[in-house]
Design a protein around this motif. Structure first.
Motif, PDB file in Angstrom:
ATOM      1  N   SER A  79      54.110  -2.606  54.048  1.00 34.04           N
ATOM      2  CA  SER A  79      52.759  -2.601  53.493  1.00 34.04           C
ATOM      3  C   SER A  79      51.697  -3.093  54.457  1.00 34.04           C
ATOM      4  N   GLU A  80      52.005  -4.078  55.299  1.00 31.26           N
ATOM      5  CA  GLU A  80      50.969  -4.651  56.155  1.00 31.26           C
ATOM      6  C   GLU A  80      51.497  -4.826  57.574  1.00 31.26           C
ATOM      7  N   ASN A  81      52.139  -3.806  58.106  1.00 34.71           N
ATOM      8  CA  ASN A  81      52.723  -3.932  59.429  1.00 34.71           C
ATOM      9  C   ASN A  81      51.778  -3.402  60.498  1.00 34.71           C
ATOM     10  N   CYS A  82      51.484  -4.243  61.485  1.00 37.28           N
ATOM     11  CA  CYS A  82      50.622  -3.844  62.603  1.00 37.28           C
ATOM     12  C   CYS A  82      51.486  -3.112  63.631  1.00 37.28           C
ATOM     13  N   ILE A  83      51.554  -1.802  63.534  1.00 43.18           N
ATOM     14  CA  ILE A  83      52.361  -1.006  64.458  1.00 43.18           C
ATOM     15  C   ILE A  83      51.469  -0.469  65.563  1.00 43.18           C
ATOM     16  N   ASP A  84      51.890  -0.669  66.802  1.00 44.74           N
ATOM     17  CA  ASP A  84      51.176  -0.118  67.951  1.00 44.74           C
ATOM     18  C   ASP A  84      52.183   0.666  68.783  1.00 44.74           C
ATOM     19  N   LEU A  85      51.999   1.985  68.828  1.00 48.96           N
ATOM     20  CA  LEU A  85      52.895   2.826  69.614  1.00 48.96           C
ATOM     21  C   LEU A  85      52.431   2.966  71.060  1.00 48.96           C
ATOM     22  N   GLY A  86      51.322   2.335  71.400  1.00 45.34           N
ATOM     23  CA  GLY A  86      50.880   2.343  72.788  1.00 45.34           C
ATOM     24  C   GLY A  86      50.415   3.704  73.255  1.00 45.34           C
ATOM     25  N   SER A  87      50.111   3.794  74.526  1.00 45.55           N
ATOM     26  CA  SER A  87      49.618   5.039  75.111  1.00 45.55           C
ATOM     27  C   SER A  87      50.601   5.640  76.111  1.00 45.55           C
ATOM     28  N   SER A  88      51.790   5.063  76.203  1.00 45.82           N
ATOM     29  CA  SER A  88      52.802   5.607  77.115  1.00 45.82           C
ATOM     30  C   SER A  88      54.138   5.676  76.390  1.00 45.82           C
ATOM     31  N   LEU A  89      55.114   6.308  77.028  1.00 43.86           N
ATOM     32  CA  LEU A  89      56.396   6.563  76.366  1.00 43.86           C
ATOM     33  C   LEU A  89      57.183   5.287  76.091  1.00 43.86           C
ATOM     34  N   ASN A  90      57.007   4.235  76.896  1.00 44.33           N
ATOM     35  CA  ASN A  90      57.853   3.044  76.754  1.00 44.33           C
ATOM     36  C   ASN A  90      57.141   1.872  76.083  1.00 44.33           C
TER      37      ASN A  90
END
Length: 406
Positions: free
Chosen positions: A76-87
């Motif tokens: 419900s309140e997860n700060c997910i950051d997939l970034g701007s690169s593959l790793n």
């Protein structure tokens, strides 16, 4: 399923009232009900649905971390950051103990204790959003007052009075009693306003990270980036002839400003994820709708209801909708028309070659026919000049990252 549970309850009641081994039958029925519920959960769980996903051979799957028995993933309140690169990847894990809940930020293989996210963390509602979302700050809130300093002028309140001529005119239309009552009310109003003051705004200055911006005639909207490191604001200034106000968009991220071409304020403000560009959707004085960007791009839009505008790489994507269709524009050009259902701009991805991928009903459907059920968050990234879809999933106790070339 409700009919089965109703049958179970009815049977238990009947057995109890007829004294036929009620306790033994109740235990058997409890076991049967538990099996039924387990079967339902098994059939509808995300892990089971994941196996029905269809992915091409060029899709890679990487297990980022296996959750410990005492850890949980907060949907419900997860700060997910997939970034701007593959790793690159980071997210929040919850660890529950007798002393309460502790949160850890998992980033690049390391767990770090952090304050647990809440409604003010700007994490809610961003789980599957493709857009870089600004947080609007109320100008009258404590947070808004922390950034905005208004200068005002103090004025003496005028004492209401009526000239002799006005009094004669009133006497011609009023009875003697009505005229006396009007005089009493006027005297009371003069008594109450004597010595009273009021303030009018002069200008507003923005104080941000130790710097001052302005002063501006007025600040009508104020936004913060998700990390609160920069602000974007819609401000007003007097026009050159002094007869009207003009609207401008300013930011702490650069010295660039963007002016509205008419007397209307922007209906929508948007920013590139790397903050290299920002823009507005606004109506001109001749009733035309345009998208403007700080890099001097201008796109004229038809008079359709715009539900979203955002940057996708070097392009500007806009979504318009009505009760019959939804249209997707790239740089002002129509590239897709949906003739059924509603489509959330937060869940539409447009690749550099104008292919459209959409998340709908918890399924991400790709242009080549691939699909994946229950992604937690999806993003488009560029690596080595190529575009990749990158998404996060939770499968059993494993947090997994998938990557798919466009």
């Amino acid at each position: 399923m409700k009919s089965k549970y109703y049958l179970i309850i009815t049977t238990v009641v009947f057995a109890a009232t007829t004294n036929v081994s009620a306790q033994g039958l109740l235990n058997k029925l409890k076991d049967k009900a538990k099996q039924e519920v387990n079967e339902v959960e098994k059939k509808t769980s995300p892990q089971n649905e994941q196996s029905k996903s269809k992915l091409s051979a060029n899709v890679t799957r990487t297990v980022v971390v296996t959750l410990n028995p005492d850890e949980a993933f907060d949907y419900s309140e997860n700060c997910i950051d997939l970034g701007s690169s593959l790793n690159q990847i980071s997210f929040i894990l919850n660890k529950r103990s007798a002393n309460g809940t502790q949160c850890f930020s998992y980033k690049n293989g390391t767990r770090t204790p952090v304050t647990c996210p809440n409604a003010d963390s700007n994490c809610g509602g961003t789980m599957q959003c493709n857009q870089y979302k600004l947080k609007e700050v109320s100008l009258t809130s404590d947070e808004g007052k922390k950034y905005l300093v208004a200068k005002t002028e103090t004025h003496q309140m005028e004492v209401p009075a009526i000239s002799d001529q006005q009094m004669k005119t009133m006497a011609a239309y009023m009875t003697k009693e009505q005229l006396e009552e009007a005089k009493k009310q006027l005297a009371e109003a003069a008594k109450q306003s004597k010595g009273q003051t009021y303030e009018t705004p002069v200008n507003t200055t923005i104080n941000f990270n130790g710097k001052q911006y302005g002063p501006f005639k007025q600040v009508s909207q104020f936004f913060l980036t998700p990390d609160a490191k920069n602000f974007y604001a819609v401000v007003t200034e007097d026009s050159k002839d002094g007869m009207a106000l003009t609207y401008q968009m300013v930011t702490s991220a650069s010295t660039a400003t963007l002016s509205s071409p008419g007397l209307s304020p922007p209906s929508l403000c948007f920013v590139a994820p790397d903050q290299s560009e920002f823009g507005m959707y606004v109506m001109t004085n001749d009733q035309k709708f345009v998208i403007l960007t700080s890099s001097n791009k201008t796109y004229t839009m038809s008079q359709e209801q715009v539900s979203g505008v955002w940057f996708e790489g070097n392009h500007v994507i806009a979504l318009t909708t009505n009760y019959v269709w939804t249209k997707v524009y790239r740089d002002g050009q129509l590239i897709k028309t949906f003739n059924e259902g509603s489509h959330d701009p937060c869940n539409i991805f447009v690749t550099p070659d104008s292919k459209i991928t959409e998340i709908k009903d918890n399924v991400i459907s790709f242009a080549d026919g691939d699909y994946f059920k229950f992604p937690l968050k999806v993003t488009l990234i560029n690596s080595g000049g190529k575009t990749y879809f990158k998404w996060l999933a939770l499968e059993d106790r494993e947090v997994v990252v998938y990557q798919k070339p466009n």
